[in-house]
Each structure stands twice: as structure tokens, then as C-alpha cells.
Design an enzyme around this catalytic site. Sequence first.
Site, mmCIF file in Angstrom:
data_model
loop_
_atom_site.group_PDB
_atom_site.id
_atom_site.type_symbol
_atom_site.label_atom_id
_atom_site.label_comp_id
_atom_site.label_asym_id
_atom_site.label_seq_id
_atom_site.Cartn_x
_atom_site.Cartn_y
_atom_site.Cartn_z
ATOM 1 N N SER A 48 4.819 0.906 0.472
ATOM 2 C CA SER A 48 5.610 0.494 -0.367
ATOM 3 C C SER A 48 5.985 1.301 -1.520
ATOM 4 C CB SER A 48 5.208 -0.763 -1.111
ATOM 5 O OG SER A 48 3.865 -0.275 -1.687
ATOM 6 N N CYS B 102 5.184 2.514 -8.679
ATOM 7 C CA CYS B 102 5.392 1.608 -7.614
ATOM 8 C C CYS B 102 4.439 0.402 -8.118
ATOM 9 C CB CYS B 102 5.060 2.072 -6.012
ATOM 10 S SG CYS B 102 4.979 0.726 -5.060
ATOM 11 N N THR C 128 0.771 -1.202 -0.006
ATOM 12 C CA THR C 128 -0.055 0.120 0.022
ATOM 13 C C THR C 128 0.985 1.270 0.060
ATOM 14 O OG1 THR C 128 -1.998 0.973 0.898
ATOM 15 C CG2 THR C 128 -0.030 0.225 2.616
ATOM 16 N N GLY D 118 -4.636 6.322 8.383
ATOM 17 C CA GLY D 118 -4.192 5.360 7.223
ATOM 18 C C GLY D 118 -3.277 4.647 7.627
ATOM 19 N N LYS E 92 -8.115 1.895 3.136
ATOM 20 C CA LYS E 92 -7.023 1.915 4.073
ATOM 21 C C LYS E 92 -7.008 3.153 4.675
ATOM 22 C CE LYS E 92 -4.599 -0.945 0.772
ATOM 23 N NZ LYS E 92 -3.420 -1.167 -0.108
ATOM 24 N N THR F 116 1.318 -0.216 -5.932
ATOM 25 C CA THR F 116 0.303 0.967 -5.489
ATOM 26 C C THR F 116 -0.576 1.026 -6.775
ATOM 27 O OG1 THR F 116 2.081 1.989 -4.116
ATOM 28 C CG2 THR F 116 0.333 3.378 -4.878
#
Length: 179
Positions: free
Chosen positions: A132, A167, A8, A53, A41, A170
Site C-alpha cells: 500500500s 500512507c 503493508t 518480504g 512481514k 503503513t
Amino acid sequence: MSIELKGTTICAVCKDGKIAIAGDGQVTMGENVIFKSNARKVRRLYGGKVVAGFAGTVVDAFTLFDRFEEKLTQCNGNLERAAVALAQLWRSEQGMRQMNCMMIVADKDQLLVLSGTGEVMEPDSGVVAIGSGGNYALSAARALVENTDLSAHEIAEKALHIAASICVYTNDNVIVEDV
């Protein structure tokens, strides 16, 4: 063998007295399978007065959201006291010590980062990101804060979209909550 669900990016921006926290929706199973693309999230807690978060595994997220809300209630909504109380519990309780995750929490006055090692940190620049894609989102948000007139909400959202373009953990299914 356990299946680990993770991956995430969460980014928070404080600008012009407003705080926004953005998170993507991707949940990754193992290293290379997208399990879910629309997870939430970033959540409102304590009657909507606090936004949190989470970056880490799914089961840890549910546990920490619940525990943090309990601490907020015990501390009458005092964000810093609740964060410190959660960090102390996180370090001392056997099951919680195994959690490998981080949280960003904010109310109308304060933005904090919590980690399982017991840290409760307030970012210097008013911009912070975890997960991440956190470094990508952090870099993008800092550049946008310094070089645009965009709002905290717009910067947090754009930073997540930039991180999603770089990423693999993501995605661009972004949720933004303002405090």
C-alpha cells in the site's frame, strides 16, 4: 462475510553489493482498523541465506513463505529457479490463484519480485517496493540512493519511515533484514 487482514509496505534496496529488505509492522482489518502494529512481514528463509518480504493478506503470507521455502529446498537454494517454480505453482494451483499479493525475495546475489500473475521480475535500478505504501517508499529510496552515501540498510529503513509518514496503511515499526 470474511474479515480481510492486509496493508503493508515492503522496500528492498541493492547498493554497493549489499541488499536490504525492510517491512513495516501494520496489519489493517478492513479499511480503517489497525489490527496489529508489530507483525513481521520480512523473514529469513533457507537457513538465513534468503530474505523474503510479503505484501498482501496474512493467511496468504504464511502460505507463500512456506511454499517458497519448499521450492528453495527443491532447487538447492537457487533463488531464480525457486521463484519461477513458485510462480508456476501460484498460477496453476486453484487455491493459490485466488491470492492477491506480492513478494520480494533476495539472496546475496539477486533481488526479485514475484506476483500471483506469474511474473518474476528483477528490478532495473536495484530498488523496488510493494504494498500500500510501496510507491512512497520507492520514491524515497530512489532519491536516497541517488543523493546520499547511506547504506542499503539505512536507505530501506528511511524509505519505510517516509512511507509511514504518508500512507495510513503503513506504520513506523520497521524490520530490516540484510543479505
